[in-house]
Write a protein that holds these residues in place. Structure first.
Motif, PDB file in Angstrom:
ATOM      1  N   ASP A 394       0.828  -1.214   0.000  1.00 35.61           N
ATOM      2  CA  ASP A 394       0.000   0.000   0.000  1.00 35.61           C
ATOM      3  C   ASP A 394       0.858   1.257   0.000  1.00 35.61           C
ATOM      4  O   ASP A 394       0.546   2.242  -0.690  1.00 35.61           O
ATOM      5  N   MET A 395       1.944   1.252   0.778  1.00 30.33           N
ATOM      6  CA  MET A 395       2.806   2.415   0.819  1.00 30.33           C
ATOM      7  C   MET A 395       3.497   2.629  -0.529  1.00 30.33           C
ATOM      8  O   MET A 395       3.635   3.764  -1.008  1.00 30.33           O
ATOM      9  N   MET A 396       3.913   1.526  -1.163  1.00 30.10           N
ATOM     10  CA  MET A 396       4.543   1.634  -2.477  1.00 30.10           C
ATOM     11  C   MET A 396       3.575   2.228  -3.488  1.00 30.10           C
ATOM     12  O   MET A 396       3.926   3.118  -4.265  1.00 30.10           O
ATOM     13  N   VAL A 397       2.348   1.735  -3.484  1.00 28.25           N
ATOM     14  CA  VAL A 397       1.353   2.232  -4.439  1.00 28.25           C
ATOM     15  C   VAL A 397       1.095   3.715  -4.203  1.00 28.25           C
ATOM     16  O   VAL A 397       1.036   4.513  -5.146  1.00 28.25           O
ATOM     17  N   ALA A 398       0.942   4.105  -2.935  1.00 30.14           N
ATOM     18  CA  ALA A 398       0.695   5.520  -2.623  1.00 30.14           C
ATOM     19  C   ALA A 398       1.861   6.388  -3.093  1.00 30.14           C
ATOM     20  O   ALA A 398       1.670   7.444  -3.701  1.00 30.14           O
ATOM     21  N   GLY A 399       3.082   5.946  -2.817  1.00 28.27           N
ATOM     22  CA  GLY A 399       4.243   6.736  -3.200  1.00 28.27           C
ATOM     23  C   GLY A 399       4.406   6.832  -4.707  1.00 28.27           C
ATOM     24  O   GLY A 399       4.648   7.914  -5.254  1.00 28.27           O
ATOM     25  N   LEU A 400       4.232   5.718  -5.397  1.00 25.75           N
ATOM     26  CA  LEU A 400       4.427   5.709  -6.845  1.00 25.75           C
ATOM     27  C   LEU A 400       3.273   6.357  -7.588  1.00 25.75           C
ATOM     28  O   LEU A 400       3.392   6.660  -8.779  1.00 25.75           O
ATOM     29  N   SER A 401       2.165   6.595  -6.895  1.00 22.46           N
ATOM     30  CA  SER A 401       1.028   7.297  -7.508  1.00 22.46           C
ATOM     31  C   SER A 401       1.075   8.795  -7.281  1.00 22.46           C
ATOM     32  O   SER A 401       0.174   9.518  -7.720  1.00 22.46           O
ATOM     33  N   ASP A 402       2.104   9.273  -6.586  1.00 17.96           N
ATOM     34  CA  ASP A 402       2.205  10.702  -6.313  1.00 17.96           C
ATOM     35  C   ASP A 402       2.221  11.493  -7.622  1.00 17.96           C
ATOM     36  O   ASP A 402       2.987  11.168  -8.538  1.00 17.96           O
TER      37      ASP A 402
END
Length: 509
Positions: A394-402
């Motif tokens: 979830d953290m990866m997705v949030a960061g890469l969706s910035d």
């Protein structure tokens, strides 16, 4: 350079997500004095003023206001620059006085959680300067700048003047505060400014000028990506002031006291920096023909573009300023932070391919709502391949969706560097895990080959935040105290700027 969670949270292998701190210190550290211009007010006006009765001769004057029902409706805060360790004592002493007797509440609290004070006290102010001390024991390990000393001013009903702040981690030796404050002298005049940005919002800034009439050469300090609040360049500010420069530091839009929405769009930051430079050139004590820029990391790219577009900029310093294309830097940065020290070369290659795939998705899909499901699908696949733990998905997705990734992905810093004709000092850090010194220095050198006055230096034993470091890891950053304190950087930058902007030390003739 890029969103802060890549630098601080993408440490996923071998130790999980928690930052590593050194244990409590076995002996007290030396007290650190923060000048009165460290105070930042909200809900009320304030400015730095000469006050010969104040420690150091300068105070921050908070305007009188009608009493408000809630005491916290206005206030003043100053950052604590030391790390705080669980079980360790931190002592904060500050000076204050008021035009008429009044009672205020003082607190020591986490900056991100104003309702959980570590210490608080009701203090009585009157027209005489008094010192007040707050002492607390850390409950958890906390990074530098993660705590503040705060005053509730909503019910003051009179002008309040604030002086310097002395902090120390560990037990405070007897007489240490008094000894330290005796050496604190007046070396600056400070004003807090509200600068109009091109789209009408206001950028909060602090302008420091040496004591004297001027006009002074000036340096604008531009921070890197992520949380962009004033206060991260205290050592450099002090040395520049001592060298005869005025300095201006500002909160990026959406952070601190600046308006707007926080987003790391380099193009927007460039226009904000241009507005700051133009505003600074109109100030009465500033020599608009001698303005320099110091940009850290992403701020180096902003400084380069601003120098090209603003003729009043006569010199720039880049601290770990990227020169490679943004795509290459992102792949290198995130792969480096995903890397398992015990991992195989094949796994590292897979991690690079993963990042290339993610950036291809971002480039190909302009619609963020359609882009995120594709990013999630690829992240889940990578987790199945054991490139990082499932709990990080979830953290990866949030960061890469910035959105900042999509906005800045195509940026090519070298193209802007090639257009700079003012002197450039490019400092890189040997232990930088985000902006690789060898590759970026070579790219910068190539881009600036037509510039007659470009200097390139790699500083040994220094990390991306220009701290003396053993490993350069993101976890280690948080254990090292204030950022941008590497002695060689703090020594070199003012000397180089003096040669190119002609500053005189206070007292020179």
């Amino acid at each position: 350079m890029w969103p802060w969670y890549f630098a601080l949270l993408f440490v996923l292998l071998g130790g999980g997500l928690s930052p590593v701190f050194a244990g409590p210190t076995s002996k007290p550290q030396q007290p650190i004095v923060a000048s009165s211009d460290s105070w930042v007010v909200y809900g009320v006006d304030g400015e730095s003023v000469h006050d010969r009765t104040a420690p150091g001769g300068i105070a921050f004057a908070v305007s009188a206001q009608d009493k408000k029902p809630e005491p916290w409706s206005s206030g003043a805060t100053a950052p604590i620059t030391q790390a705080l360790h669980a079980g360790e004592t931190i002592t904060v002493t500050f000076w204050a006085r008021s035009a008429a007797p009044t009672s205020l509440k003082a607190l020591l609290l986490p900056s991100a959680s104003p309702n959980s004070a570590l210490a608080q006290a009701d203090i009585q102010l009157d027209p005489q300067w008094h010192s007040f001390t707050l002492r607390a024991v850390g409950k958890v390990d906390a990074a530098p700048f993660s705590h503040v000393v705060a005053l509730h001013l909503g019910q003051a009903g009179t002008e309040v003047r604030l002086g310097p702040i002395v902090t120390v981690a560990g037990d405070l030796p007897d007489g240490a505060v008094e000894a330290k404050i005796r050496t604190y002298g007046r070396d600056r005049v400070t004003g807090h400014l509200s600068i109009p940005a091109p789209d009408g919002l206001r950028l909060a800034a602090t302008l420091r000028t040496p004591v004297g009439h001027g006009p002074f050469p000036a340096v604008v300090i531009i921070g890197g990506s992520g949380p962009g609040k004033r206060g991260g360049f205290a050592a450099l500010n002090d040395r520049l002031l001592a060298a005869g420069f005025a300095t201006l530091e500002y909160d990026k839009r959406g952070w601190g006291q600046s308006g707007g929405k926080a987003i790391d769009d380099v193009a927007v930051h460039i226009e904000d920096a241009r507005a700051v430079v133009r505003f600074l050139g109109k100030q009465p004590k500033i020599d608009r023909a001698r303005i320099g820029l110091v940009g850290a990391s992403q701020g180096g790219m902003v400084a380069a573009a601003t120098a090209v577009k603003e003729p009043s900029v006569k010199a720039i310093v880049m601290l770990a300023g990227p020169a490679l294309p943004s795509r290459a830097i992102l792949i290198d940065q995130i792969t480096h932070q995903l890397r398992d020290p015990a991992g195989s070369g094949a796994k590292i290659r897979k991690q690079r391919l993963f990042m290339e795939d993610i950036l291809d998705i971002i480039s190909a899909e302009p619609d963020a709502s359609k882009r995120q499901p594709k990013i999630r699908e690829r992240v889940v696949q990578a987790a199945r391949e054991d490139l990082f733990p499932n709990e990080a998905i979830d953290m990866m997705v949030a960061g890469l969706s910035d959105p900042a990734l999509a906005l800045n992905l195509a940026y090519r810093p070298a193209e802007m560097l090639a257009r700079i004709h003012v002197p450039v000092l490019a400092l890189y850090a040997q232990r930088d895990i985000l902006v690789s010194p060898a590759e970026n220095m070579e790219a910068a050198r190539k881009a600036l080959r037509g510039n007659r006055d470009a200097t390139f230096i790699e500083l040994a034993g220094v990390n991306h935040m220009f701290q003396l470091a053993r490993t350069g890891s993101a976890e280690e950053w948080l254990t090292l105290g204030p950022t941008h304190t590497a002695p060689e950087m703090v020594r070199i930058v003012p000397l180089w700027l003096r040669r190119h902007l002609g500053a005189k030390r206070p007292g020179d003739r």
